[in-house]
Design a protein around this motif. Structure first.
Motif, short mmCIF file in Angstrom:
data_model
loop_
_atom_site.label_atom_id
_atom_site.label_comp_id
_atom_site.label_asym_id
_atom_site.label_seq_id
_atom_site.Cartn_x
_atom_site.Cartn_y
_atom_site.Cartn_z
N GLU A 7 0.81 -1.22 0.00
CA GLU A 7 0.00 0.00 0.00
C GLU A 7 0.84 1.26 0.00
O GLU A 7 0.42 2.31 -0.50
CB GLU A 7 -0.92 -0.03 1.23
N ASN A 8 2.05 1.18 0.53
CA ASN A 8 2.90 2.37 0.63
C ASN A 8 3.80 2.58 -0.59
O ASN A 8 4.22 3.70 -0.87
CB ASN A 8 3.77 2.29 1.89
N THR A 9 4.08 1.49 -1.32
CA THR A 9 5.01 1.59 -2.45
C THR A 9 4.33 1.50 -3.80
O THR A 9 4.99 1.69 -4.82
CB THR A 9 6.06 0.47 -2.35
N LYS A 26 -3.01 4.59 -3.96
CA LYS A 26 -2.82 3.92 -2.68
C LYS A 26 -4.15 3.60 -2.02
O LYS A 26 -4.34 2.52 -1.44
CB LYS A 26 -1.95 4.79 -1.77
N HIS A 59 -5.66 -0.10 -1.36
CA HIS A 59 -6.09 -0.52 -0.03
C HIS A 59 -7.50 -1.08 -0.04
O HIS A 59 -7.77 -2.11 0.59
CB HIS A 59 -6.01 0.68 0.93
#
Length: 280
Positions: free
Chosen positions: A167-169, A218, A222
């Motif tokens: 989710e962050n990358t 993102k 998610h």
């Protein structure tokens, strides 16, 4: 072919090949016994047939006397190829003739007969190896084994590539291959709730600028991964790996501003995704 991958004494996803000597039941013992009897019977029939041929020859020609043949002066190559000099033709002429036409005793060349008998030997060996003793793999088994190896390699590759995506990358894919892969996954899994063109049905319209839970890559990643159970959106993290989720999210964002026919009314808050309108 790829080298075989063996796990616990057998191929990945396959049980170890069973040999004729792996006798675990009465049926296996019966099959082994029948196979051995057939093999012995084939040898016995061949020996009897050969003996009958020699016996029949003696009956037909009981008083035949061996005729001295002239010395064979041909080279090794000439003998293997079955070649004769023209001046030896009189020595090859058989006793009988029809309408003045003589027949030459010119048998099949040794190289051809060797090849012929070699194919018989190869056939017997093949029968024993692949259909009696079973240490070898027939084509269907070999294909299944190779497919199992390819599937394992594909899974390893996906884990290696998808393992770095979270989710962050996650980023938006721009290449046509990634977008097309996302479209295929969307069509397979998301059409029932969001429509064929993401215009919205039970679920919201995904082509406008209004989003219930955020509209950047993102946020979409998610939502697809974790789902929204209270809204009826299931989690797809068990069905799709991170790379596939990235592909679906990128395809959805590529639909921004397409305004498909029958689009559902806006829901949520307007969010600027910064993604260009897809040109299709």
């Amino acid at each position: 072919m790829n080298s075989f991958i063996l796990l616990n004494g057998g191929l990945l996803g396959q049980e170890p090949a069973k040999s004729i000597w792996d006798i675990s039941s009465g049926q296996d013992l019966l099959l082994v016994t029948v196979a051995l009897f057939l093999l012995v019977g084939m040898v016995a029939v061949g020996a009897v047939a050969l003996n009958l041929v020699f016996l029949l020859k003696k009956i037909i020609e009981p008083d035949a006397q061996p005729v001295a043949k002239p010395a064979d002066t041909r080279s090794w190559w000439q003998r293997m190829a079955g070649l004769h000099e023209l001046n030896q033709e009189k020595n090859l002429t058989m006793e009988h003739a029809y309408d003045g036409i003589a027949e030459l005793d010119n048998p099949t060349p040794p190289w051809f007969m060797g090849l012929f008998y070699g194919t018989i030997v190869a056939g017997v060996i093949y029968l024993l190896v692949y259909h009696v003793f079973n240490p070898g793999d027939i084509m269907v088994q070999e294909y299944t084994q190779e497919m199992a190896i390819a599937d394992k390699q594909r899974e390893d590759y996906i884990k290696k590539v998808a393992g770095s995506i979270n989710e962050n990358t996650v980023t938006v894919l721009k290449d046509a291959k990634g977008i097309d892969a996302g479209k295929a996954l969307f069509t397979q899994n998301c059409v029932a709730c969001h429509g064929a063109n993401a215009e919205g049905k039970v679920g919201p319209n995904l082509t406008d600028a209004y989003w219930l839970h955020g509209g950047d890559v993102k946020a979409v990643f998610h939502i697809i991964t974790e789902g929204v159970p209270e809204k009826g959106m299931m989690s797809w993290k068990k069905q799709l790996n991170p790379l596939q989720v990235q592909q679906v999210a990128s395809y959805i964002l590529s639909l921004q501003g397409t305004n498909p026919a029958g689009a559902k009314e806006p829901q949520g808050e307007k969010v600027a995704t910064g993604e260009p309108v897809a040109t299709r």
